[in-house]
Design a protein around this motif. Sequence first.
Motif, mmCIF file in Angstrom:
data_model
loop_
_atom_site.group_PDB
_atom_site.id
_atom_site.type_symbol
_atom_site.label_atom_id
_atom_site.label_comp_id
_atom_site.label_asym_id
_atom_site.label_seq_id
_atom_site.Cartn_x
_atom_site.Cartn_y
_atom_site.Cartn_z
ATOM 1 N N UNK A 1 39.752 142.537 26.325
ATOM 2 C CA UNK A 1 41.057 143.103 26.029
ATOM 3 C C UNK A 1 40.949 144.025 24.811
ATOM 4 N N UNK A 2 41.510 145.208 24.917
ATOM 5 C CA UNK A 2 41.442 146.197 23.854
ATOM 6 C C UNK A 2 42.688 146.132 22.985
ATOM 7 N N UNK A 3 42.487 146.196 21.698
ATOM 8 C CA UNK A 3 43.590 146.196 20.747
ATOM 9 C C UNK A 3 44.032 147.639 20.532
ATOM 10 N N UNK A 4 45.314 147.887 20.618
ATOM 11 C CA UNK A 4 45.842 149.252 20.493
ATOM 12 C C UNK A 4 45.576 149.889 19.132
ATOM 13 N N UNK A 5 45.493 149.090 18.074
ATOM 14 C CA UNK A 5 45.259 149.637 16.740
ATOM 15 C C UNK A 5 43.775 149.790 16.415
ATOM 16 N N UNK A 7 40.364 151.288 15.714
ATOM 17 C CA UNK A 7 40.048 152.657 15.280
ATOM 18 C C UNK A 7 39.215 153.407 16.319
ATOM 19 N N UNK A 8 39.481 154.682 16.448
ATOM 20 C CA UNK A 8 38.756 155.554 17.375
ATOM 21 C C UNK A 8 38.342 156.816 16.637
ATOM 22 N N UNK A 9 37.191 157.344 16.986
ATOM 23 C CA UNK A 9 36.731 158.612 16.422
ATOM 24 C C UNK A 9 36.506 159.584 17.568
ATOM 25 N N UNK A 10 37.073 160.795 17.466
ATOM 26 C CA UNK A 10 36.798 161.798 18.500
ATOM 27 C C UNK A 10 35.300 162.094 18.557
ATOM 28 N N UNK A 11 34.827 162.449 19.729
ATOM 29 C CA UNK A 11 33.423 162.815 19.921
ATOM 30 C C UNK A 11 33.361 164.318 20.148
ATOM 31 N N UNK A 12 32.542 164.971 19.319
ATOM 32 C CA UNK A 12 32.354 166.420 19.395
ATOM 33 C C UNK A 12 30.924 166.752 19.789
#
Length: 148
Positions: A1-5, A7-12
Amino acid sequence: MRVRDEPRSPVDVLALVLREDHLLLTLRAGEIYGAGWWALPSGRVEPGEDVVSALVRELDEELALTIDEADVTFTAVTHAKPPDHEARIGFGFAVRRFTGEPTIREPDRCADLRWYPLDELPTRTLPYTGEIIRLYRQATTFSRFNWS
C-alpha cells in the motif's frame, strides 16, 4: 500500500551531446526553471517511458536530432536538491552519433544553442547541468548533489 504523502522526485534525462571535444548547451528561456542559464538538453521522463526512450524523444522534440538508442551511453546519475526547486533525479547520457543539425524547436523554452569546449563552460551554467558534466569528466557515475 502506497502512502499519499510519500516523497517523490521527478526523473529527468540530460544529454551530453558531443562533437569532438565540444558539448552542446542550450540557453533556457521563458517561464521555465533556470531561464537565462546554459544547460544540457534535457527533459522529464513521461509516465510509461524509460530513460533512454525519453532522451531520444527529448532530443528530437527540442533540437531536431535523430538518435539511435544504441548510440546512447549512460554516464551518471545524480539525486539533486537545487536550493530553490524540488529535488530531482537526473540521468546523464552521452551521445556522439546523431542525424541532423541542432535546431531550436521550442523557442519559448530555448533562446540559443552553442557548442562549448568541455573545459570552457559558460559562467552561467545551470548547477544541475554542471553536476552531470562534472560526473562525466571525472568518470564518476553517482552523486547526491547539494544535499547537506
